[in-house]
Design a protein around this motif. Sequence first.
Motif, PDB file in Angstrom:
ATOM      1  N   VAL A 166       0.839  -1.210   0.000  1.00 32.72           N
ATOM      2  CA  VAL A 166       0.000   0.000   0.000  1.00 32.72           C
ATOM      3  C   VAL A 166       0.869   1.252   0.000  1.00 32.72           C
ATOM      4  O   VAL A 166       0.590   2.221  -0.729  1.00 32.72           O
ATOM      5  CB  VAL A 166      -0.937   0.003   1.229  1.00 32.72           C
ATOM      6  CG1 VAL A 166      -1.661   1.344   1.350  1.00 32.72           C
ATOM      7  CG2 VAL A 166      -1.953  -1.126   1.122  1.00 32.72           C
ATOM      8  N   ILE A 167       1.924   1.248   0.795  1.00 31.57           N
ATOM      9  CA  ILE A 167       2.821   2.406   0.864  1.00 31.57           C
ATOM     10  C   ILE A 167       3.444   2.687  -0.503  1.00 31.57           C
ATOM     11  O   ILE A 167       3.501   3.837  -0.955  1.00 31.57           O
ATOM     12  CB  ILE A 167       3.927   2.168   1.919  1.00 31.57           C
ATOM     13  CG1 ILE A 167       3.314   2.134   3.321  1.00 31.57           C
ATOM     14  CG2 ILE A 167       4.997   3.257   1.834  1.00 31.57           C
ATOM     15  CD1 ILE A 167       4.255   1.654   4.397  1.00 31.57           C
ATOM     16  N   PHE A 168       3.868   1.640  -1.176  1.00 31.12           N
ATOM     17  CA  PHE A 168       4.474   1.819  -2.498  1.00 31.12           C
ATOM     18  C   PHE A 168       3.449   2.334  -3.516  1.00 31.12           C
ATOM     19  O   PHE A 168       3.776   3.144  -4.379  1.00 31.12           O
ATOM     20  CB  PHE A 168       5.079   0.497  -2.975  1.00 31.12           C
ATOM     21  CG  PHE A 168       6.263   0.047  -2.165  1.00 31.12           C
ATOM     22  CD1 PHE A 168       6.971   0.940  -1.374  1.00 31.12           C
ATOM     23  CD2 PHE A 168       6.672  -1.281  -2.187  1.00 31.12           C
ATOM     24  CE1 PHE A 168       8.066   0.527  -0.621  1.00 31.12           C
ATOM     25  CE2 PHE A 168       7.761  -1.705  -1.437  1.00 31.12           C
ATOM     26  CZ  PHE A 168       8.454  -0.802  -0.645  1.00 31.12           C
ATOM     27  N   VAL A 169       2.216   1.862  -3.407  1.00 35.19           N
ATOM     28  CA  VAL A 169       1.157   2.340  -4.296  1.00 35.19           C
ATOM     29  C   VAL A 169       0.924   3.831  -4.087  1.00 35.19           C
ATOM     30  O   VAL A 169       0.720   4.590  -5.044  1.00 35.19           O
ATOM     31  CB  VAL A 169      -0.147   1.548  -4.065  1.00 35.19           C
ATOM     32  CG1 VAL A 169      -1.328   2.240  -4.750  1.00 35.19           C
ATOM     33  CG2 VAL A 169      -0.013   0.122  -4.590  1.00 35.19           C
ATOM     34  N   TRP A 182      -2.831  10.956   0.931  1.00 40.40           N
ATOM     35  CA  TRP A 182      -2.467   9.862   1.840  1.00 40.40           C
ATOM     36  C   TRP A 182      -2.117  10.388   3.221  1.00 40.40           C
ATOM     37  O   TRP A 182      -1.354  11.352   3.357  1.00 40.40           O
ATOM     38  CB  TRP A 182      -1.290   9.089   1.243  1.00 40.40           C
ATOM     39  CG  TRP A 182      -0.853   7.897   2.055  1.00 40.40           C
ATOM     40  CD1 TRP A 182      -1.648   6.954   2.614  1.00 40.40           C
ATOM     41  CD2 TRP A 182       0.493   7.524   2.377  1.00 40.40           C
ATOM     42  NE1 TRP A 182      -0.897   6.004   3.268  1.00 40.40           N
ATOM     43  CE2 TRP A 182       0.428   6.335   3.138  1.00 40.40           C
ATOM     44  CE3 TRP A 182       1.737   8.082   2.098  1.00 40.40           C
ATOM     45  CZ2 TRP A 182       1.560   5.696   3.622  1.00 40.40           C
ATOM     46  CZ3 TRP A 182       2.870   7.444   2.571  1.00 40.40           C
ATOM     47  CH2 TRP A 182       2.778   6.268   3.322  1.00 40.40           C
ATOM     48  N   ASP A 183      -2.663   9.753   4.263  1.00 43.54           N
ATOM     49  CA  ASP A 183      -2.411  10.212   5.636  1.00 43.54           C
ATOM     50  C   ASP A 183      -1.265   9.470   6.323  1.00 43.54           C
ATOM     51  O   ASP A 183      -0.893   9.806   7.454  1.00 43.54           O
ATOM     52  CB  ASP A 183      -3.677  10.081   6.488  1.00 43.54           C
ATOM     53  CG  ASP A 183      -4.204   8.641   6.550  1.00 43.54           C
ATOM     54  OD1 ASP A 183      -3.507   7.726   6.054  1.00 43.54           O
ATOM     55  OD2 ASP A 183      -5.312   8.437   7.079  1.00 43.54           O
ATOM     56  N   GLY A 184      -0.698   8.461   5.666  1.00 45.95           N
ATOM     57  CA  GLY A 184       0.460   7.767   6.223  1.00 45.95           C
ATOM     58  C   GLY A 184       0.161   6.789   7.343  1.00 45.95           C
ATOM     59  O   GLY A 184       1.073   6.334   8.044  1.00 45.95           O
ATOM     60  N   LYS A 185      -1.106   6.423   7.522  1.00 40.37           N
ATOM     61  CA  LYS A 185      -1.463   5.535   8.632  1.00 40.37           C
ATOM     62  C   LYS A 185      -0.809   4.157   8.503  1.00 40.37           C
ATOM     63  O   LYS A 185      -0.570   3.477   9.502  1.00 40.37           O
ATOM     64  CB  LYS A 185      -2.978   5.385   8.726  1.00 40.37           C
ATOM     65  CG  LYS A 185      -3.621   4.722   7.510  1.00 40.37           C
ATOM     66  CD  LYS A 185      -5.135   4.607   7.678  1.00 40.37           C
ATOM     67  CE  LYS A 185      -5.765   3.921   6.475  1.00 40.37           C
ATOM     68  NZ  LYS A 185      -7.235   3.793   6.610  1.00 40.37           N
ATOM     69  N   VAL A 233      13.057   8.195   3.148  1.00 44.05           N
ATOM     70  CA  VAL A 233      13.037   8.647   1.752  1.00 44.05           C
ATOM     71  C   VAL A 233      11.711   9.285   1.343  1.00 44.05           C
ATOM     72  O   VAL A 233      11.653   9.967   0.318  1.00 44.05           O
ATOM     73  CB  VAL A 233      13.356   7.492   0.786  1.00 44.05           C
ATOM     74  CG1 VAL A 233      14.716   6.923   1.074  1.00 44.05           C
ATOM     75  CG2 VAL A 233      12.294   6.411   0.848  1.00 44.05           C
ATOM     76  N   LEU A 234      10.667   9.072   2.096  1.00 46.43           N
ATOM     77  CA  LEU A 234       9.370   9.635   1.713  1.00 46.43           C
ATOM     78  C   LEU A 234       9.411  11.158   1.512  1.00 46.43           C
ATOM     79  O   LEU A 234       8.829  11.667   0.536  1.00 46.43           O
ATOM     80  CB  LEU A 234       8.302   9.260   2.740  1.00 46.43           C
ATOM     81  CG  LEU A 234       7.638   7.895   2.536  1.00 46.43           C
ATOM     82  CD1 LEU A 234       6.679   7.587   3.672  1.00 46.43           C
ATOM     83  CD2 LEU A 234       6.909   7.839   1.197  1.00 46.43           C
TER      84      LEU A 234
END
Length: 332
Positions: A166-169, A182-185, A233-234
């Motif tokens: 999901v993070i990569f998407v 995206w809220d980063g949850k 890296v985000l």
Amino acid sequence: MLVKGFSIGYRTLKTAIGAAVSIGLAQFFGLEFFTSAGILTILCIQTTKKKSMNAVYTRALASIVGMIMAFFFFEGVAYHPLVLGCMILLFLPILVMLKVTPGFVSSVVIILHIFHNADFTADLLVNELLLMLIGFGTGLAVNMYMPDIQHRLNKYRIRIEELYSVIFVEIVKYLRDGDTSWDGKELVEANEVINRGKSLAYQDVENHLSRREDLYYMYFDVREQQLEIIERVLPKITNLPVIVEQAELVADFMEDLSQNVHSGNTASKYREKLDAVKVDFAKLSLPSTHENFLAMASLYQFIEEMDHYLAIKQTFKGLNPSHKRFTKNEKR
């Protein structure tokens, strides 16, 4: 186990069974203070096999030292509360020196038996040794059964891989569309799942007396290192001043990676793909503005960090999905 809305864990169940068995055995053999066998058993029921063995060791040694001191203090001085108090004052530092302080309570149980009898006889000594044998032995025997936690470990593994996907998407969405909703949850949940997984994996190590390492623990440790890279890296991606054409190359790679965060994935394969991205990256036009330069620099730093992400994964030997166990013959 659920009984009328209450949750009864394995440790609680083992404690109840162990106490009943040890008291029953002590009573069967006609031991004095037979109920104390249940106390000794309860004190030895621990969360893991190794902890239970250590509990038996510390409590048995402390109890033996306590009996020796009780003989010299009570028989040598008097069976008096003040003597008992003075003995305990000296007894505790000795347990600290021997590194068996957890055995204090169980040893005091034995000491109080001697104090209550006010006569240190051979029969009493045998009685206390048998109480220890039954109490500690029953506790150790009962605690040798531990529920299988492999399915829980595998559940955490699967959840981590879902979260990374999901993070990569979400990274792909930003690189292609500039989507910042995206809220980063998933980052928070991933950290929580990794911590729970490592804790459970460590418990698995403690339940295997001949095993010093656990591949599940190593797996979650690798994922933890990777999560640190992702979090680092985000900002390089989400703070791009402009979306340059190189972003599409990175987006394509991350989309491919997001679809293959699973046990069949090999890090070496994706490091080769990342090398190809670097080559294509270099073929594109040079930045025409300062903003473009900053964007390209951030993307290239992101690529280098992802190579580190994959390098960490490549050092780990992977999971055999058919057995839901990690093997040393397959790469993750």
